[in-house]
Design an enzyme around this catalytic site. Structure first.
Site, PDB file in Angstrom:
ATOM      1  N   CYS A 298     -13.373  -0.798 -15.124  1.00  0.00           N
ATOM      2  CA  CYS A 298     -13.539   0.330 -14.801  1.00  0.00           C
ATOM      3  C   CYS A 298     -12.915   1.243 -15.342  1.00  0.00           C
ATOM      4  CB  CYS A 298     -14.898   1.334 -13.702  1.00  0.00           C
ATOM      5  SG  CYS A 298     -16.082   2.240 -13.722  1.00  0.00           S
TER       6      CYS A 298
ATOM      7  N   GLU B  27       1.213  -0.997   0.434  1.00  0.00           N
ATOM      8  CA  GLU B  27       0.412  -0.086  -0.547  1.00  0.00           C
ATOM      9  C   GLU B  27       0.436   1.599   0.454  1.00  0.00           C
ATOM     10  OE1 GLU B  27      -2.984   0.590  -0.437  1.00  0.00           O
ATOM     11  OE2 GLU B  27      -3.448  -1.162  -1.116  1.00  0.00           O
TER      12      GLU B  27
ATOM     13  N   CYS C 184     -25.854   0.747 -12.749  1.00  0.00           N
ATOM     14  CA  CYS C 184     -25.500   1.845 -12.675  1.00  0.00           C
ATOM     15  C   CYS C 184     -25.889   2.850 -13.283  1.00  0.00           C
ATOM     16  CB  CYS C 184     -24.074   1.474 -13.442  1.00  0.00           C
ATOM     17  SG  CYS C 184     -22.736   2.756 -13.664  1.00  0.00           S
TER      18      CYS C 184
ATOM     19  N   CYS D 245     -18.116  -1.475 -19.917  1.00  0.00           N
ATOM     20  CA  CYS D 245     -19.371  -1.597 -19.087  1.00  0.00           C
ATOM     21  C   CYS D 245     -20.068  -3.560 -19.460  1.00  0.00           C
ATOM     22  CB  CYS D 245     -20.541  -0.409 -19.557  1.00  0.00           C
ATOM     23  SG  CYS D 245     -20.015   0.650 -19.386  1.00  0.00           S
TER      24      CYS D 245
ATOM     25  N   CYS E 163     -18.842  -5.681 -16.937  1.00  0.00           N
ATOM     26  CA  CYS E 163     -18.905  -5.622 -15.803  1.00  0.00           C
ATOM     27  C   CYS E 163     -20.257  -5.924 -14.943  1.00  0.00           C
ATOM     28  CB  CYS E 163     -18.638  -3.610 -15.146  1.00  0.00           C
ATOM     29  SG  CYS E 163     -19.830  -3.241 -13.890  1.00  0.00           S
TER      30      CYS E 163
HETATM   31 FE1  SF4 Z   1     -17.929   1.262 -14.227  1.00  0.00          FE
HETATM   32 FE2  SF4 Z   1     -20.943   1.176 -14.844  1.00  0.00          FE
HETATM   33 FE3  SF4 Z   1     -19.431   0.534 -16.940  1.00  0.00          FE
HETATM   34 FE4  SF4 Z   1     -19.349  -0.839 -14.387  1.00  0.00          FE
HETATM   35  S1  SF4 Z   1     -21.336  -0.142 -15.320  1.00  0.00           S
HETATM   36  S2  SF4 Z   1     -17.998  -0.606 -15.711  1.00  0.00           S
HETATM   37  S3  SF4 Z   1     -19.530   0.214 -13.084  1.00  0.00           S
HETATM   38  S4  SF4 Z   1     -19.643   2.925 -15.374  1.00  0.00           S
END
Ligand code: SF4
Length: 352
Positions: A193, A40, A209, A200, A203
């Site tokens: 993201c 970290e 989202c 997306c 995701c």
């Molecule tokens: Fe990012 Fe939303 Fe796309 Fe997922 S859906 S990659 S959280 S912008």
């Protein structure tokens, strides 16, 4: 959301040298707080790619907090060279020594207690507490801010929106597996993201989202325009003795590049004055060095000189060629060394 994110993490977690992956966690392995802490600190202001090899080298040399606490300052500073933000390396040593002296060689297990150690701010304390000790602490770095801003379509610009984004991130933190949740958020921000082109379609949080639904994901988070960095100038002097010894100076502990070895030089100012460290015929190397620090840009003129074997330095000391490792210099000084190479190649008439 957290369940979907953890399921995604179970399948897609990045393999990192300081991480105990989700399968190993289920099998009962625990992260080593020393490795979590070290990673970290190293990862502040830089990327996993830049840190991975350095982390492995560092932990081969100092495999636990006791060995690091017993290390010589100069060795640790040299090993840190190139990672930048050298106050972190000094705090790293201070922290390791505090853990050994005051905590019996064991890292405290809560974010509140960790934050009392040198060099551990609120973010790092939360990350260590969550990842190493499974405290339900909320970890908010740039990746997490981006994911949360998009999930909730937060349009207020950073840095003003930081507190609101942290509060939203806290609402997402589960009581179960908070360490894996924190790492899942970091991985999602780093691999799916991403800043410019969020994937997306892959995701796990696509359904809830809001930025994706509004078609504004790539525009978030918004940022207030950054102030331009002022320019400072300086002069660095690279002196090479006949026997190959190089004139170096350790910088004062406090201040920029504190405690690091470098070439003697002038102040860094708007109009720096010449400050040669030894009487010699200093020549301009013909190449400027530019380097960007957090709060200013630096432009260094580089002067070189070949010095006789009995040369005496008013500042700094000569380092024998077998002991001189350019890789142990901070990045800006490595650039100075490269710029000086051309100037040092052919000995010849110079300017006083
Ligand atoms: Fe990012 Fe939303 Fe796309 Fe997922 S859906 S990659 S959280 S912008």
């Amino acid at each position: 959301m957290s369940a979907a994110l953890l399921a995604w993490y179970d399948a897609h977690a990045r393999v990192l040298p300081w991480r105990i992956g989700p399968a190993a966690r289920r099998a009962g392995q625990r992260p080593d707080p020393y490795r979590v802490w070290l990673s970290e600190i190293m990862l502040q202001q830089t990327t996993v790619a830049a840190v991975r090899e350095r982390f492995l080298r560092f932990t081969r040399r100092w495999p636990d907090v006791a060995s690091l606490a017993a290390a010589a300052d100069a060795d640790v500073m040299a090993e840190w060279a190139g990672l930048g933000y050298y106050a972190r390396a000094r705090n790293l040593l201070a922290c390791a020594r505090a853990v050994v002296s005051f905590h019996d060689g064991r890292f405290p297990e809560t974010a509140a207690a960790l934050a009392r150690l040198p060099g551990i701010g609120p973010y790092t304390a939360a990350a260590i507490a969550a990842i190493a000790f499974d405290e339900a602490a909320t970890v908010v770095d740039g990746n997490v801010e981006r994911v949360v801003a998009r999930l909730h379509a937060v349009q207020d610009p950073l840095p003003g929106a930081k507190a609101a984004l942290a509060a939203l991130a806290a609402r997402l933190t589960p009581a179960a597996r908070p360490g894996d949740h924190a790492q899942a958020m970091m991985d999602l921000g780093a691999t799916v993201c991403t800043p410019r082109s969020p994937a997306c379609g892959s995701c796990p949080l696509a359904q809830p989202c809001r930025a994706r639904a509004l078609g504004i994901a790539a525009l978030l988070p918004r940022r207030a325009p950054a102030a331009a960095r002022p320019l400072r100038r300086g002069i660095a002097y690279v002196g090479l003795r006949e026997d190959g010894a190089v004139l170096l100076e350790r910088r004062p502990d406090r201040g920029l590049l504190g405690g690091m070895l470098g070439f003697p030089g002038s102040d860094w100012a708007e109009e720096p004055a010449e400050a040669p460290p030894a009487a010699a015929c200093w020549r301009d190397a013909g190449r400027m060095v530019r380097h960007v620090f957090t709060h200013f840009e630096l432009e260094l003129a580089v002067r070189t000189a070949r010095l006789p074997a009995d040369a005496r330095a008013e500042r700094g000391s000569f380092v024998a060629p077998q002991d001189f490792r350019p890789s142990s210099l901070p990045s800006v000084m490595r650039k100075v060394w490269e710029a000086a190479a051309a100037g040092l190649a052919p000995p010849g008439p110079g300017r006083g």
